[in-house]
Design a protein around this motif. Structure first.
Motif, PDB file in Angstrom:
ATOM      1  N   MET A  10     -11.015  -6.039  -6.516  1.00 31.99           N
ATOM      2  CA  MET A  10     -10.417  -4.714  -6.425  1.00 31.99           C
ATOM      3  C   MET A  10      -8.911  -4.856  -6.241  1.00 31.99           C
ATOM      4  O   MET A  10      -8.444  -5.728  -5.508  1.00 31.99           O
ATOM      5  CB  MET A  10     -11.013  -3.920  -5.262  1.00 31.99           C
ATOM      6  CG  MET A  10     -10.595  -2.451  -5.256  1.00 31.99           C
ATOM      7  SD  MET A  10     -11.508  -1.495  -4.036  1.00 31.99           S
ATOM      8  CE  MET A  10     -13.177  -1.636  -4.676  1.00 31.99           C
ATOM      9  N   VAL A  11      -8.184  -4.009  -6.962  1.00 35.01           N
ATOM     10  CA  VAL A  11      -6.737  -3.935  -6.794  1.00 35.01           C
ATOM     11  C   VAL A  11      -6.445  -2.803  -5.805  1.00 35.01           C
ATOM     12  O   VAL A  11      -6.798  -1.650  -6.050  1.00 35.01           O
ATOM     13  CB  VAL A  11      -6.010  -3.667  -8.126  1.00 35.01           C
ATOM     14  CG1 VAL A  11      -4.500  -3.484  -7.874  1.00 35.01           C
ATOM     15  CG2 VAL A  11      -6.257  -4.807  -9.102  1.00 35.01           C
ATOM     16  N   ILE A  12      -5.835  -3.168  -4.679  1.00 28.71           N
ATOM     17  CA  ILE A  12      -5.491  -2.187  -3.646  1.00 28.71           C
ATOM     18  C   ILE A  12      -3.977  -1.973  -3.655  1.00 28.71           C
ATOM     19  O   ILE A  12      -3.210  -2.947  -3.674  1.00 28.71           O
ATOM     20  CB  ILE A  12      -5.912  -2.673  -2.240  1.00 28.71           C
ATOM     21  CG1 ILE A  12      -7.408  -3.009  -2.208  1.00 28.71           C
ATOM     22  CG2 ILE A  12      -5.558  -1.647  -1.171  1.00 28.71           C
ATOM     23  CD1 ILE A  12      -8.299  -1.820  -2.420  1.00 28.71           C
ATOM     24  N   THR A  13      -3.539  -0.709  -3.676  1.00 27.41           N
ATOM     25  CA  THR A  13      -2.111  -0.406  -3.531  1.00 27.41           C
ATOM     26  C   THR A  13      -1.908   0.380  -2.236  1.00 27.41           C
ATOM     27  O   THR A  13      -2.656   1.315  -1.951  1.00 27.41           O
ATOM     28  CB  THR A  13      -1.576   0.417  -4.719  1.00 27.41           C
ATOM     29  OG1 THR A  13      -2.350   1.602  -4.871  1.00 27.41           O
ATOM     30  CG2 THR A  13      -1.629  -0.400  -5.999  1.00 27.41           C
ATOM     31  N   VAL A  14      -0.899  -0.046  -1.501  1.00 26.48           N
ATOM     32  CA  VAL A  14      -0.599   0.576  -0.202  1.00 26.48           C
ATOM     33  C   VAL A  14       0.824   1.123  -0.247  1.00 26.48           C
ATOM     34  O   VAL A  14       1.789   0.348  -0.311  1.00 26.48           O
ATOM     35  CB  VAL A  14      -0.749  -0.431   0.954  1.00 26.48           C
ATOM     36  CG1 VAL A  14      -0.462   0.250   2.290  1.00 26.48           C
ATOM     37  CG2 VAL A  14      -2.137  -1.063   0.949  1.00 26.48           C
ATOM     38  N   HIS A  15       0.954   2.444  -0.250  1.00 30.90           N
ATOM     39  CA  HIS A  15       2.267   3.094  -0.242  1.00 30.90           C
ATOM     40  C   HIS A  15       2.593   3.523   1.188  1.00 30.90           C
ATOM     41  O   HIS A  15       1.846   4.291   1.796  1.00 30.90           O
ATOM     42  CB  HIS A  15       2.271   4.338  -1.146  1.00 30.90           C
ATOM     43  CG  HIS A  15       2.126   4.027  -2.593  1.00 30.90           C
ATOM     44  ND1 HIS A  15       3.201   3.978  -3.454  1.00 30.90           N
ATOM     45  CD2 HIS A  15       1.030   3.755  -3.344  1.00 30.90           C
ATOM     46  CE1 HIS A  15       2.770   3.687  -4.672  1.00 30.90           C
ATOM     47  NE2 HIS A  15       1.459   3.554  -4.642  1.00 30.90           N
ATOM     48  N   ASP A  16       3.704   3.034   1.712  1.00 33.91           N
ATOM     49  CA  ASP A  16       4.169   3.446   3.036  1.00 33.91           C
ATOM     50  C   ASP A  16       4.892   4.793   2.899  1.00 33.91           C
ATOM     51  O   ASP A  16       5.970   4.880   2.299  1.00 33.91           O
ATOM     52  CB  ASP A  16       5.115   2.394   3.616  1.00 33.91           C
ATOM     53  CG  ASP A  16       5.525   2.710   5.055  1.00 33.91           C
ATOM     54  OD1 ASP A  16       5.257   3.838   5.517  1.00 33.91           O
ATOM     55  OD2 ASP A  16       6.110   1.831   5.710  1.00 33.91           O
ATOM     56  N   ILE A  17       4.279   5.856   3.438  1.00 32.20           N
ATOM     57  CA  ILE A  17       4.882   7.193   3.330  1.00 32.20           C
ATOM     58  C   ILE A  17       5.373   7.704   4.690  1.00 32.20           C
ATOM     59  O   ILE A  17       5.561   8.905   4.873  1.00 32.20           O
ATOM     60  CB  ILE A  17       3.879   8.205   2.725  1.00 32.20           C
ATOM     61  CG1 ILE A  17       2.619   8.313   3.608  1.00 32.20           C
ATOM     62  CG2 ILE A  17       3.523   7.835   1.303  1.00 32.20           C
ATOM     63  CD1 ILE A  17       1.710   9.458   3.219  1.00 32.20           C
ATOM     64  N   THR A  18       5.579   6.763   5.626  1.00 27.37           N
ATOM     65  CA  THR A  18       6.032   7.161   6.963  1.00 27.37           C
ATOM     66  C   THR A  18       7.342   7.935   6.894  1.00 27.37           C
ATOM     67  O   THR A  18       7.503   8.984   7.529  1.00 27.37           O
ATOM     68  CB  THR A  18       6.217   5.922   7.860  1.00 27.37           C
ATOM     69  OG1 THR A  18       5.012   5.149   7.854  1.00 27.37           O
ATOM     70  CG2 THR A  18       6.549   6.332   9.285  1.00 27.37           C
ATOM     71  N   HIS A  19       8.287   7.423   6.107  1.00 26.39           N
ATOM     72  CA  HIS A  19       9.585   8.092   5.984  1.00 26.39           C
ATOM     73  C   HIS A  19       9.424   9.469   5.339  1.00 26.39           C
ATOM     74  O   HIS A  19      10.064  10.441   5.763  1.00 26.39           O
ATOM     75  CB  HIS A  19      10.542   7.227   5.159  1.00 26.39           C
ATOM     76  CG  HIS A  19      11.886   7.864   4.931  1.00 26.39           C
ATOM     77  ND1 HIS A  19      12.784   8.095   5.948  1.00 26.39           N
ATOM     78  CD2 HIS A  19      12.461   8.365   3.790  1.00 26.39           C
ATOM     79  CE1 HIS A  19      13.862   8.678   5.466  1.00 26.39           C
ATOM     80  NE2 HIS A  19      13.695   8.861   4.159  1.00 26.39           N
TER      81      HIS A  19
END
Length: 386
Positions: A125-134
């Motif tokens: 599986m290809v997992i993408t993690v986008h940091d949207i804290t900002h």
């Protein structure tokens, strides 16, 4: 082939997301995480939670998947379900508890997506993690700014409605009784009309002064002129001023002054200081029919404590917390804009002090404020040690 590899690596380094290629055991066998963060790549591949520095994973002896809370992890559950169903999931919102420097933990808002695929006969599986804290922080700030703007717009509407009514009331009285003055047949009648016109003139002047002060506060241009002020003299002047006013009104209210025998000199704005005390006394006069109004001050640990105490009707307990808000009037039939105490609060805070009220319904009120006292504003006639 080398150009293709270099291009792929360059793309991975410049993505604003972590890309993780994992197997069913959650082991990461490819990621751009190390290229983006600059962290040294370990010799042995890590699991998802260990790589992303999940606090629970790093605090468990066996790492990712062995902590007692891992069974409730929404990210792990979403990935396991996607593997079982051989399906994808997109933009799942998750807040990760990430271990930072030392033992500190940081909450990180993310969008996580997963795409199932088979690579060389094994489930991956290809997992993408986008940091949207900002982005979340910006969204929160924008929401707060919008709410502030909406409150300001509502406050403006309330202000205009209040001012329209408050200005019209004295103006109508001034115009109406000025016309009646011309047709008055006796001196007594003329004096009566003149007193009404004069009273409404004073009310209109105070209203305009409050509006001007409020506009300066909003614009951040409320001016202060500092000088050395003899406090006993100011208090004495205010005492005489309000004694004359009480006498003119034909009231039997006593104006009492309580000041230290040895006066204090303070470096402050005399007019703004007098404005606060005068406002307190004016309010006391509105709600005091008989008895006394006492103005005074005394030293305390951190400075000087000023007060105006009356024997009036007092303030209901449920209204005490709102007394310094704008447009608050205890009794609508009383004159005034409901701005005076709010302006006093701003003045006192600008002078570095605190303001408050103590009251019990039916037993009078004490409005007070404090100002810092510094050695250079020591009591008069006190000799410095040689």
């Amino acid at each position: 082939m080398k150009m293709t590899d270099d291009l792929f690596k360059a793309i991975m380094r410049n993505l604003h997301a972590y890309v993780l290629l994992i197997d069913r055991d959650f082991t990461v066998f490819y990621t751009n995480y190390y290229d983006i963060t600059g962290v040294d790549k370990p010799a042995t591949p890590k699991r998802v939670g260990d790589l992303l520095r999940c606090y629970n994973a790093l605090s468990a002896a066996g790492g990712c998947g062995t902590h007692e809370l891992c069974g409730d992890c929404p990210v792990r559950n979403a990935i396991e379900q996607a593997f079982r169903q051989q399906k994808n999931f997109v933009d799942m919102e998750a807040t990760l508890k990430v271990k930072g420097t030392g033992e500190a933990t940081v909450l990180c808002d993310t969008h996580i997506s997963g795409e199932y695929m088979e690579i060389e006969g094994r489930d991956c599986m290809v997992i993408t993690v986008h940091d949207i804290t900002h982005l979340k922080l910006v969204e929160k700030e924008l929401k707060q700014a919008r709410e502030k703007a909406e409150r300001a717009d509502r406050a403006k509407s309330v202000f205009l409605a209040n001012m329209s009514h408050e200005i019209r009331t004295p103006l109508n009285a001034i115009v109406g009784f000025s016309e009646l003055l011309a047709s008055a047949s006796t001196e007594e009648e003329k004096m009566q009309y003149l007193e009404i016109v004069q009273s409404n003139n004073e009310m209109l002047q105070q209203l305009i002064a409050d509006i001007l002060d409020l506009s300066k506060i909003e614009a951040g241009t409320l001016e202060f002129v500092f000088s050395d002020v003899e406090l006993n003299q100011v208090m004495s002047d205010l005492e005489q001023q309000f004694r004359m006013r009480v006498s003119d009104l034909g009231s039997d209210i006593r104006i009492i002054r309580e000041t230290p025998e040895m006066g204090y000199t303070m470096h402050t704005d005399r007019n703004r200081f007098a404005q606060v005390v005068s406002n307190f006394i004016n309010n006391a006069l509105k709600f005091t029919v008989t008895g006394s109004i006492t103005l005074g001050y005394r030293p305390y640990e951190e400075g000087l404590y000023f007060y105006v105490k009356d024997t009036g009707s007092g303030i209901p307990k449920e209204k005490l917390g709102h007394i310094f808000e704008r447009f608050v009037k205890l009794e609508q039939e009383k004159t005034g804009t409901g701005l005076g105490l709010s302006i006093c609060q701003t003045i006192v805070h600008k002078l570095g002090g605190e303001i408050g009220v103590e009251s019990e319904e039916g037993n009078g009120s004490t409005f007070w404020f404090t100002l810092p006292w510094k050695p250079k504003t020591r009591p008069k006639n006190v000799k410095e040690k040689e």
